[in-house]
Design a protein around this motif. Structure first.
Motif, PDB file in Angstrom:
ATOM      1  N   GLY A  95      -7.296  -8.279  13.277  1.00 22.67           N
ATOM      2  CA  GLY A  95      -6.365  -7.152  13.262  1.00 22.67           C
ATOM      3  C   GLY A  95      -5.644  -6.519  14.348  1.00 22.67           C
ATOM      4  N   ALA A  96      -6.284  -6.943  15.638  1.00 21.80           N
ATOM      5  CA  ALA A  96      -5.412  -6.505  16.784  1.00 21.80           C
ATOM      6  C   ALA A  96      -4.416  -7.540  17.098  1.00 21.80           C
ATOM      7  CB  ALA A  96      -6.538  -6.316  18.118  1.00 21.80           C
ATOM      8  N   ILE A  97      -4.597  -8.448  16.724  1.00 19.82           N
ATOM      9  CA  ILE A  97      -3.688  -9.756  16.947  1.00 19.82           C
ATOM     10  C   ILE A  97      -2.316  -9.455  15.991  1.00 19.82           C
ATOM     11  CG2 ILE A  97      -3.374 -12.236  16.812  1.00 19.82           C
ATOM     12  CD1 ILE A  97      -6.033 -12.625  17.879  1.00 19.82           C
ATOM     13  N   ARG A  98      -2.701  -9.211  14.894  1.00 17.57           N
ATOM     14  CA  ARG A  98      -1.669  -8.894  13.870  1.00 17.57           C
ATOM     15  C   ARG A  98      -0.905  -7.655  14.313  1.00 17.57           C
ATOM     16  NH1 ARG A  98      -4.849  -8.510   9.914  1.00 17.57           N
ATOM     17  NH2 ARG A  98      -4.570 -10.576   8.954  1.00 17.57           N
TER      18      ARG A  98
ATOM     19  N   TRP B 125       4.656 -10.685  11.332  1.00 11.42           N
ATOM     20  CA  TRP B 125       3.230 -10.513  11.380  1.00 11.42           C
ATOM     21  C   TRP B 125       2.795 -10.561   9.808  1.00 11.42           C
ATOM     22  CZ3 TRP B 125       1.568  -6.269   8.298  1.00 11.42           C
ATOM     23  CH2 TRP B 125       2.306  -5.455   7.817  1.00 11.42           C
ATOM     24  N   GLN B 126       3.599 -10.313   8.977  1.00 12.38           N
ATOM     25  CA  GLN B 126       2.978 -10.551   7.460  1.00 12.38           C
ATOM     26  C   GLN B 126       2.590 -11.963   7.343  1.00 12.38           C
ATOM     27  OE1 GLN B 126       6.044  -9.554   8.389  1.00 12.38           O
ATOM     28  NE2 GLN B 126       6.723  -7.619   7.435  1.00 12.38           N
ATOM     29  N   GLU B 127       2.989 -12.884   7.993  1.00 12.50           N
ATOM     30  CA  GLU B 127       2.621 -14.383   8.080  1.00 12.50           C
ATOM     31  C   GLU B 127       1.503 -14.624   8.615  1.00 12.50           C
ATOM     32  OE1 GLU B 127       5.683 -16.997   9.173  1.00 12.50           O
ATOM     33  OE2 GLU B 127       7.316 -15.780   8.351  1.00 12.50           O
ATOM     34  N   PHE B 128       0.795 -13.643   9.365  1.00 12.96           N
ATOM     35  CA  PHE B 128      -0.369 -13.990  10.235  1.00 12.96           C
ATOM     36  C   PHE B 128      -1.530 -13.982   9.126  1.00 12.96           C
ATOM     37  CE2 PHE B 128      -4.316 -12.451  11.988  1.00 12.96           C
ATOM     38  CZ  PHE B 128      -4.453 -13.139  13.288  1.00 12.96           C
ATOM     39  N   ARG B 129      -2.472 -15.160   9.408  1.00 13.58           N
ATOM     40  CA  ARG B 129      -3.537 -15.194   8.566  1.00 13.58           C
ATOM     41  C   ARG B 129      -4.772 -15.095   9.498  1.00 13.58           C
ATOM     42  NH1 ARG B 129      -2.476 -20.889   6.555  1.00 13.58           N
ATOM     43  NH2 ARG B 129      -2.604 -21.128   8.735  1.00 13.58           N
ATOM     44  N   ASP B 130      -5.939 -14.676   8.929  1.00 14.19           N
ATOM     45  CA  ASP B 130      -7.237 -14.267   9.844  1.00 14.19           C
ATOM     46  C   ASP B 130      -7.487 -15.750  10.455  1.00 14.19           C
ATOM     47  OD1 ASP B 130      -6.946 -11.885   9.098  1.00 14.19           O
ATOM     48  OD2 ASP B 130      -8.840 -11.715   7.883  1.00 14.19           O
ATOM     49  N   GLU B 131      -7.213 -16.986   9.827  1.00  6.12           N
ATOM     50  CA  GLU B 131      -7.725 -18.225  10.322  1.00  6.12           C
ATOM     51  C   GLU B 131      -6.716 -18.616  11.431  1.00  6.12           C
ATOM     52  OE1 GLU B 131      -5.956 -18.950   6.307  1.00  6.12           O
ATOM     53  OE2 GLU B 131      -7.423 -17.415   7.204  1.00  6.12           O
TER      54      GLU B 131
ATOM     55  N   GLU C 139      -7.596 -17.658  15.993  1.00  5.93           N
ATOM     56  CA  GLU C 139      -8.565 -18.545  17.206  1.00  5.93           C
ATOM     57  C   GLU C 139      -7.321 -19.183  17.982  1.00  5.93           C
ATOM     58  OE1 GLU C 139     -10.627 -19.853  20.032  1.00  5.93           O
ATOM     59  OE2 GLU C 139     -11.113 -18.295  18.387  1.00  5.93           O
ATOM     60  N   GLU C 140      -6.194 -19.523  17.197  1.00  7.27           N
ATOM     61  CA  GLU C 140      -4.990 -20.052  17.989  1.00  7.27           C
ATOM     62  C   GLU C 140      -4.394 -19.433  18.897  1.00  7.27           C
ATOM     63  OE1 GLU C 140      -2.206 -23.022  15.744  1.00  7.27           O
ATOM     64  OE2 GLU C 140      -3.443 -22.291  14.253  1.00  7.27           O
ATOM     65  N   PHE C 141      -4.129 -18.127  18.325  1.00  7.47           N
ATOM     66  CA  PHE C 141      -3.598 -16.935  19.373  1.00  7.47           C
ATOM     67  C   PHE C 141      -4.431 -16.727  20.712  1.00  7.47           C
ATOM     68  CE2 PHE C 141      -1.027 -16.327  15.513  1.00  7.47           C
ATOM     69  CZ  PHE C 141       0.086 -15.979  15.946  1.00  7.47           C
TER      70      PHE C 141
ATOM     71  N   ARG D  20       5.081 -23.016  11.776  1.00  9.57           N
ATOM     72  CA  ARG D  20       3.998 -21.841  11.627  1.00  9.57           C
ATOM     73  C   ARG D  20       4.132 -20.868  12.700  1.00  9.57           C
ATOM     74  NH1 ARG D  20      -0.379 -23.983  13.270  1.00  9.57           N
ATOM     75  NH2 ARG D  20      -1.650 -22.283  12.346  1.00  9.57           N
ATOM     76  N   LEU D  21       3.774 -19.631  12.238  1.00  6.99           N
ATOM     77  CA  LEU D  21       3.690 -18.283  13.121  1.00  6.99           C
ATOM     78  C   LEU D  21       3.323 -18.730  14.411  1.00  6.99           C
ATOM     79  CD1 LEU D  21       4.562 -15.328  13.543  1.00  6.99           C
ATOM     80  CD2 LEU D  21       2.303 -14.905  12.326  1.00  6.99           C
TER      81      LEU D  21
END
Length: 167
Positions: free
Chosen positions: A21-24, A34-40, A43-45, A99-100
Protein backbone atom coordinates in the motif's frame (compact mmCIF):
# COMPACT_ATOMS: atom_id res chain seq x y z
CA UNK A 1 13.72 12.34 -8.24
CA UNK A 2 11.15 12.46 -5.47
CA UNK A 3 9.98 8.96 -6.36
CA UNK A 4 13.46 7.50 -5.91
CA UNK A 5 13.91 9.31 -2.59
CA UNK A 6 10.50 8.21 -1.32
CA UNK A 7 11.12 4.58 -2.26
CA UNK A 8 14.61 4.46 -0.74
CA UNK A 9 13.28 5.98 2.48
CA UNK A 10 10.30 3.64 2.60
CA UNK A 11 12.46 0.56 2.07
CA UNK A 12 15.73 1.32 3.86
CA UNK A 13 15.11 3.89 6.59
CA UNK A 14 14.18 3.23 10.19
CA UNK A 15 10.43 3.57 10.49
CA UNK A 16 9.95 3.34 6.73
CA UNK A 17 6.83 1.67 5.39
CA UNK A 18 7.59 -0.70 2.51
CA UNK A 19 4.16 -2.31 2.42
CA UNK A 20 2.43 -2.78 -0.92
CA UNK A 21 0.00 0.00 0.00
CA UNK A 22 2.81 2.43 0.80
CA UNK A 23 4.58 1.65 -2.47
CA UNK A 24 1.32 2.15 -4.35
CA UNK A 25 0.99 5.56 -2.65
CA UNK A 26 4.54 6.51 -3.70
CA UNK A 27 3.66 5.67 -7.29
CA UNK A 28 0.41 7.65 -7.12
CA UNK A 29 2.03 10.66 -5.43
CA UNK A 30 4.75 10.76 -8.09
CA UNK A 31 2.38 10.42 -11.05
CA UNK A 32 3.29 6.91 -12.13
CA UNK A 33 0.52 4.65 -13.42
CA UNK A 34 -0.13 3.34 -9.92
CA UNK A 35 -3.30 1.56 -11.04
CA UNK A 36 -1.03 -0.97 -12.76
CA UNK A 37 0.73 -1.82 -9.47
CA UNK A 38 0.12 -5.36 -8.25
CA UNK A 39 0.95 -6.48 -4.74
CA UNK A 40 3.26 -9.12 -6.20
CA UNK A 41 5.37 -6.28 -7.72
CA UNK A 42 6.20 -4.93 -4.25
CA UNK A 43 9.34 -7.03 -3.82
CA UNK A 44 10.80 -5.70 -7.10
CA UNK A 45 10.28 -2.15 -5.84
CA UNK A 46 11.83 -3.02 -2.47
CA UNK A 47 14.90 -4.44 -4.23
CA UNK A 48 15.18 -1.29 -6.34
CA UNK A 49 15.03 0.89 -3.22
CA UNK A 50 17.86 -1.12 -1.65
CA UNK A 51 19.82 -0.90 -4.91
CA UNK A 52 19.56 2.90 -5.03
CA UNK A 53 20.49 3.56 -1.38
CA UNK A 54 24.27 3.43 -2.06
CA UNK A 55 23.87 6.25 -4.58
CA UNK A 56 22.64 8.56 -1.80
CA UNK A 57 25.32 7.44 0.65
CA UNK A 58 28.20 7.68 -1.85
CA UNK A 59 31.03 9.82 -0.51
CA UNK A 60 32.65 10.39 -3.89
CA UNK A 61 31.29 11.26 -7.30
CA UNK A 62 33.18 8.30 -8.77
CA UNK A 63 31.28 5.88 -6.54
CA UNK A 64 27.91 7.36 -7.50
CA UNK A 65 28.65 7.45 -11.23
CA UNK A 66 30.02 3.90 -11.20
CA UNK A 67 26.78 2.68 -9.62
CA UNK A 68 24.59 4.63 -12.06
CA UNK A 69 26.63 3.45 -15.05
CA UNK A 70 26.36 -0.18 -13.94
CA UNK A 71 22.62 0.16 -13.46
CA UNK A 72 22.16 1.83 -16.86
CA UNK A 73 23.64 -1.30 -18.42
CA UNK A 74 21.35 -3.58 -16.41
CA UNK A 75 18.02 -1.73 -16.58
CA UNK A 76 16.17 -2.13 -19.88
CA UNK A 77 15.75 1.36 -21.32
CA UNK A 78 14.39 2.63 -24.61
CA UNK A 79 14.18 6.44 -24.42
CA UNK A 80 11.48 8.10 -26.46
CA UNK A 81 9.50 11.32 -26.59
CA UNK A 82 5.96 11.31 -25.26
CA UNK A 83 3.33 14.02 -25.48
CA UNK A 84 0.45 13.60 -23.06
CA UNK A 85 -1.41 15.55 -20.41
CA UNK A 86 -0.62 16.99 -17.96
CA UNK A 87 3.10 17.11 -18.86
CA UNK A 88 3.17 17.90 -22.56
CA UNK A 89 6.25 16.82 -24.51
CA UNK A 90 8.78 15.01 -22.32
CA UNK A 91 11.03 11.96 -22.18
CA UNK A 92 10.03 8.45 -21.22
CA UNK A 93 12.84 5.99 -20.66
CA UNK A 94 10.96 2.74 -21.15
CA UNK A 95 8.19 1.92 -23.61
CA UNK A 96 4.57 1.96 -22.40
CA UNK A 97 4.43 -1.79 -23.02
CA UNK A 98 7.06 -2.34 -20.27
CA UNK A 99 5.98 -3.54 -16.88
CA UNK A 100 5.51 -0.83 -14.25
CA UNK A 101 8.59 -1.87 -12.19
CA UNK A 102 10.76 -1.59 -15.33
CA UNK A 103 9.36 1.84 -16.21
CA UNK A 104 9.91 3.00 -12.63
CA UNK A 105 13.52 1.76 -12.59
CA UNK A 106 14.34 3.42 -15.91
CA UNK A 107 12.74 6.73 -14.95
CA UNK A 108 14.22 7.01 -11.47
CA UNK A 109 17.65 5.97 -12.74
CA UNK A 110 17.66 8.62 -15.46
CA UNK A 111 16.35 11.28 -13.08
CA UNK A 112 19.24 10.61 -10.69
CA UNK A 113 21.71 10.59 -13.59
CA UNK A 114 20.38 13.96 -14.79
CA UNK A 115 20.76 15.41 -11.29
CA UNK A 116 24.38 14.27 -11.07
CA UNK A 117 25.18 15.61 -14.54
CA UNK A 118 23.61 18.98 -13.75
CA UNK A 119 24.81 19.43 -10.14
CA UNK A 120 27.33 16.79 -9.13
CA UNK A 121 26.93 14.85 -5.92
CA UNK A 122 26.34 17.84 -3.61
CA UNK A 123 22.57 17.73 -4.05
CA UNK A 124 22.01 14.27 -2.58
CA UNK A 125 22.79 12.64 0.72
CA UNK A 126 21.62 11.35 4.06
CA UNK A 127 19.78 13.67 6.42
CA UNK A 128 22.11 15.69 8.67
CA UNK A 129 19.74 15.43 11.65
CA UNK A 130 21.03 13.26 14.45
CA UNK A 131 19.38 9.85 14.47
CA UNK A 132 17.79 10.24 11.02
CA UNK A 133 18.86 7.92 8.22
CA UNK A 134 16.50 9.17 5.51
CA UNK A 135 17.93 10.34 2.18
CA UNK A 136 17.18 13.47 0.18
CA UNK A 137 17.69 14.93 -3.29
CA UNK A 138 17.82 18.72 -3.53
CA UNK A 139 16.30 20.11 -6.72
CA UNK A 140 15.98 23.67 -5.39
CA UNK A 141 17.66 26.62 -7.03
CA UNK A 142 19.95 27.25 -4.05
CA UNK A 143 20.97 23.61 -3.59
CA UNK A 144 21.80 23.93 0.10
CA UNK A 145 19.57 21.22 1.51
CA UNK A 146 21.02 18.98 4.22
CA UNK A 147 17.89 17.50 5.74
CA UNK A 148 15.24 15.04 4.56
CA UNK A 149 12.40 17.26 5.74
CA UNK A 150 11.56 20.55 7.39
CA UNK A 151 10.76 18.62 10.56
CA UNK A 152 14.35 17.33 10.81
CA UNK A 153 15.77 20.76 9.93
CA UNK A 154 13.61 22.46 12.56
CA UNK A 155 14.41 19.88 15.24
CA UNK A 156 18.16 20.27 14.59
CA UNK A 157 18.01 24.07 14.51
CA UNK A 158 15.99 24.27 17.73
CA UNK A 159 18.44 21.92 19.46
CA UNK A 160 21.38 24.05 18.28
CA UNK A 161 19.62 27.24 19.43
CA UNK A 162 18.93 25.78 22.88
CA UNK A 163 22.52 24.56 23.17
CA UNK A 164 23.79 28.08 22.37
CA UNK A 165 21.46 29.62 24.96
CA UNK A 166 22.73 27.24 27.65
CA UNK A 167 26.35 28.32 27.14
Amino acid sequence: MAAAVALVNAVTSAGGDDSAGAIRAILRDNEFFWQEFRDEDAEEFRRWGRTLRPFFTAARLEEATALLNRLMLEVPMHPHLSDHEPHGLHMHYAPPSSRLPDRFRATTLMNLADLVVDHGLGRTGVCAAGGCDRVYADTSRAGRRRFCSEACANRTNVAAFRARRRT
